[in-house]
Design a protein around this motif. Sequence first.
Motif, PDB file in Angstrom:
ATOM      1  N   SER A 169     -30.112   7.834 -13.032  1.00  0.00           N
ATOM      2  CA  SER A 169     -30.271   7.099 -14.285  1.00  0.00           C
ATOM      3  C   SER A 169     -28.937   6.996 -15.037  1.00  0.00           C
ATOM      4  O   SER A 169     -28.231   7.991 -15.196  1.00  0.00           O
ATOM      5  N   PRO A 170     -28.594   5.794 -15.505  1.00  0.00           N
ATOM      6  CA  PRO A 170     -27.355   5.626 -16.280  1.00  0.00           C
ATOM      7  C   PRO A 170     -27.472   6.180 -17.694  1.00  0.00           C
ATOM      8  O   PRO A 170     -26.485   6.299 -18.402  1.00  0.00           O
ATOM      9  N   VAL A 171     -28.701   6.529 -18.087  1.00  0.00           N
ATOM     10  CA  VAL A 171     -28.955   7.050 -19.426  1.00  0.00           C
ATOM     11  C   VAL A 171     -29.431   8.494 -19.329  1.00  0.00           C
ATOM     12  O   VAL A 171     -30.282   8.829 -18.507  1.00  0.00           O
ATOM     13  N   HIS A 172     -28.898   9.366 -20.162  1.00  0.00           N
ATOM     14  CA  HIS A 172     -29.277  10.769 -20.148  1.00  0.00           C
ATOM     15  C   HIS A 172     -30.736  10.937 -20.585  1.00  0.00           C
ATOM     16  O   HIS A 172     -31.221  10.235 -21.459  1.00  0.00           O
ATOM     17  N   SER A 220     -33.558  10.778 -18.516  1.00  0.00           N
ATOM     18  CA  SER A 220     -34.520   9.926 -17.826  1.00  0.00           C
ATOM     19  C   SER A 220     -35.805  10.698 -17.538  1.00  0.00           C
ATOM     20  O   SER A 220     -35.788  11.899 -17.260  1.00  0.00           O
TER      21      SER A 220
END
Length: 216
Positions: free
Chosen positions: A126-129, A131
């Motif tokens: 995931s590019p976002v913390h 997930s």
Amino acid sequence: MTVFSIYIINKAGGLIYQYDHQKSSVEMEKTFSYPLDLKLEAYSDQVSVVFGQRDGIQVGHVVLAVNGKQTNGRKLEDGNDVIETIANEKNYPISIKFGRPKLTSNQKIMMASMFHSLYAISVQLSPVHGSSGIQKLETDTFTLHCNQTATGVKFVVIAEPRQVGIDSLLHRLYLIYSDFALKNPFYSLEMPIRTEQFDSHVLSAIESTEKTGSAA
């Protein structure tokens, strides 16, 4: 609409509960003349079709019975070898029942561990913390739904794509787990759940979901 199966996986990736609700009904029994126009091989303690297909029989299907005798791994119930029996011209014409392979207990444990790993990979990708990981996987024949609790326990439901109320079922499964496993003084955390009371409540939740679209 149908719920096929339930898996509960602990935070270490171990399978602690599994329930198959809908048994596979895809079976084909045909009478063949010699020589058999399908190639069979023994694989993973089952005799499988590895080449050729006809009348709904496909690569990956396994032999379930020969001339009415059920298979037990690579042997028939009378002790004869499945492949040797089918290869013997004297046994023709021969009736063979094929079906989808049934997962063994060890295979289910392995699948649970693999899904646990895939879940962890999805979080890392995931590019976002933060997930949530895999929540839903869709195919043309089934949908896999997953809910992970704050303690890392995963509840997995495999159902028909058209089945509604899965979120309600996942929530209900968590409540059943809390009430009949965690609150059970004889249950050890992270260990397999084996109680008739737990099974009966899981079955009730599944049947309610199938009939009304809600497990409440």
